[in-house]
Design a protein around this motif. Sequence first.
Motif, short mmCIF file in Angstrom:
data_model
loop_
_atom_site.label_atom_id
_atom_site.label_comp_id
_atom_site.label_asym_id
_atom_site.label_seq_id
_atom_site.Cartn_x
_atom_site.Cartn_y
_atom_site.Cartn_z
N ARG A 1 -10.07 4.78 0.60
CA ARG A 1 -9.58 4.29 -0.68
C ARG A 1 -8.10 3.98 -0.53
O ARG A 1 -7.33 4.83 -0.07
CB ARG A 1 -9.80 5.36 -1.73
CG ARG A 1 -9.59 4.96 -3.15
CD ARG A 1 -9.79 6.16 -4.07
NE ARG A 1 -11.00 6.91 -3.81
CZ ARG A 1 -12.10 6.86 -4.55
NH1 ARG A 1 -12.14 6.09 -5.59
NH2 ARG A 1 -13.15 7.59 -4.25
N GLY A 2 -7.69 2.76 -0.89
CA GLY A 2 -6.29 2.37 -0.82
C GLY A 2 -5.67 2.30 -2.20
O GLY A 2 -6.25 1.73 -3.12
N PHE A 3 -4.50 2.90 -2.36
CA PHE A 3 -3.75 2.86 -3.61
C PHE A 3 -2.53 1.97 -3.40
O PHE A 3 -1.83 2.10 -2.39
CB PHE A 3 -3.30 4.27 -4.03
CG PHE A 3 -4.44 5.17 -4.40
CD1 PHE A 3 -4.84 5.28 -5.72
CD2 PHE A 3 -5.11 5.89 -3.44
CE1 PHE A 3 -5.89 6.11 -6.07
CE2 PHE A 3 -6.16 6.73 -3.77
CZ PHE A 3 -6.55 6.83 -5.09
N TYR A 4 -2.26 1.09 -4.36
CA TYR A 4 -1.21 0.08 -4.19
C TYR A 4 -0.12 0.23 -5.23
O TYR A 4 -0.29 0.91 -6.24
CB TYR A 4 -1.84 -1.32 -4.27
CG TYR A 4 -2.78 -1.56 -3.11
CD1 TYR A 4 -2.30 -2.05 -1.91
CD2 TYR A 4 -4.12 -1.24 -3.20
CE1 TYR A 4 -3.14 -2.24 -0.83
CE2 TYR A 4 -4.97 -1.43 -2.14
CZ TYR A 4 -4.47 -1.93 -0.96
OH TYR A 4 -5.30 -2.11 0.11
N GLY B 1 -3.39 -5.57 -2.80
CA GLY B 1 -3.93 -4.87 -3.96
C GLY B 1 -4.22 -5.77 -5.13
O GLY B 1 -4.73 -5.33 -6.15
N VAL C 1 0.86 -1.19 0.00
CA VAL C 1 0.00 0.00 0.00
C VAL C 1 0.89 1.23 0.00
O VAL C 1 1.92 1.28 0.67
CB VAL C 1 -0.97 -0.01 1.21
CG1 VAL C 1 -0.25 0.08 2.53
CG2 VAL C 1 -1.99 1.10 1.10
N LYS D 1 -0.79 4.61 -0.47
CA LYS D 1 -1.57 5.79 -0.13
C LYS D 1 -2.95 5.39 0.37
O LYS D 1 -3.56 4.47 -0.17
CB LYS D 1 -1.71 6.65 -1.39
CG LYS D 1 -2.43 7.95 -1.25
CD LYS D 1 -2.40 8.67 -2.59
CE LYS D 1 -3.01 10.01 -2.55
NZ LYS D 1 -2.96 10.67 -3.87
N ASP E 1 -0.57 -0.37 -9.11
CA ASP E 1 -1.49 0.56 -9.77
C ASP E 1 -2.95 0.15 -9.67
O ASP E 1 -3.75 0.44 -10.56
CB ASP E 1 -1.10 0.76 -11.25
CG ASP E 1 0.24 1.44 -11.39
OD1 ASP E 1 0.58 2.24 -10.50
OD2 ASP E 1 0.94 1.17 -12.38
N ARG E 2 -3.31 -0.54 -8.62
CA ARG E 2 -4.71 -0.89 -8.37
C ARG E 2 -5.20 -0.10 -7.17
O ARG E 2 -4.41 0.37 -6.35
CB ARG E 2 -4.85 -2.39 -8.11
CG ARG E 2 -4.55 -3.22 -9.35
CD ARG E 2 -4.81 -4.68 -9.12
NE ARG E 2 -6.17 -4.95 -8.67
CZ ARG E 2 -7.22 -5.08 -9.47
NH1 ARG E 2 -7.08 -4.99 -10.75
NH2 ARG E 2 -8.40 -5.34 -8.98
N THR E 3 -6.52 0.02 -7.06
CA THR E 3 -7.12 0.68 -5.91
C THR E 3 -8.19 -0.22 -5.31
O THR E 3 -8.79 -1.03 -6.02
CB THR E 3 -7.77 2.02 -6.30
OG1 THR E 3 -8.79 1.79 -7.24
CG2 THR E 3 -6.76 2.99 -6.86
N LYS E 4 -8.41 -0.07 -4.02
CA LYS E 4 -9.51 -0.75 -3.34
C LYS E 4 -10.28 0.30 -2.56
O LYS E 4 -9.68 1.14 -1.89
CB LYS E 4 -8.99 -1.83 -2.39
CG LYS E 4 -8.47 -3.05 -3.10
CD LYS E 4 -8.18 -4.16 -2.11
CE LYS E 4 -7.72 -5.39 -2.85
NZ LYS E 4 -7.45 -6.51 -1.95
N VAL E 5 -11.59 0.24 -2.66
CA VAL E 5 -12.45 1.22 -1.99
C VAL E 5 -13.37 0.47 -1.05
O VAL E 5 -13.99 -0.53 -1.43
CB VAL E 5 -13.28 2.02 -3.03
CG1 VAL E 5 -14.18 3.01 -2.32
CG2 VAL E 5 -12.38 2.71 -4.01
#
Length: 147
Positions: A81-84, A114, A31, A33, A87-91
Amino acid sequence: MAAIAPVTPPILRAALRSKGANGHAAFVPQVRKLVFEYCDVRHSSGPLRNYLLDNAEKLAAKNPHVEIVVKQRPQRQPIVRGFYMNDRTKVIGLNKYDEATVKEKVQLLLDSSGAKIKSLKRRTVESRTESPRGIWSGLHVHEPFKI
């Protein structure tokens, strides 16, 4: 005549840095951000606001590798919201959770890689090398198979 030595290209400082890789001696968290978005007015954002007031500084000090951003999102439900690194995100929506559950969901994003969720029931075989015989097809044989 004296031979002139070839000129070596300059070594840049960025080239001397090693890339982080997960392995025996190192662990690179995936992770990079976390973005917390909430509304000042809505009641459903209350637990997230309380969590941020109580734990935002502790969370940032405990995870210096993670950039933590807090945004207002007027008239919307609260989310994190997690940025990995891949280059994927999880909300994750936080509208029906209390403060303890918000803490668990944030920890879930911190621990996650991610990657896409894969089914564990039927794993497909993945190979880096091609099969020595190739892919079999009934159209590639000289004589068709007879029953």
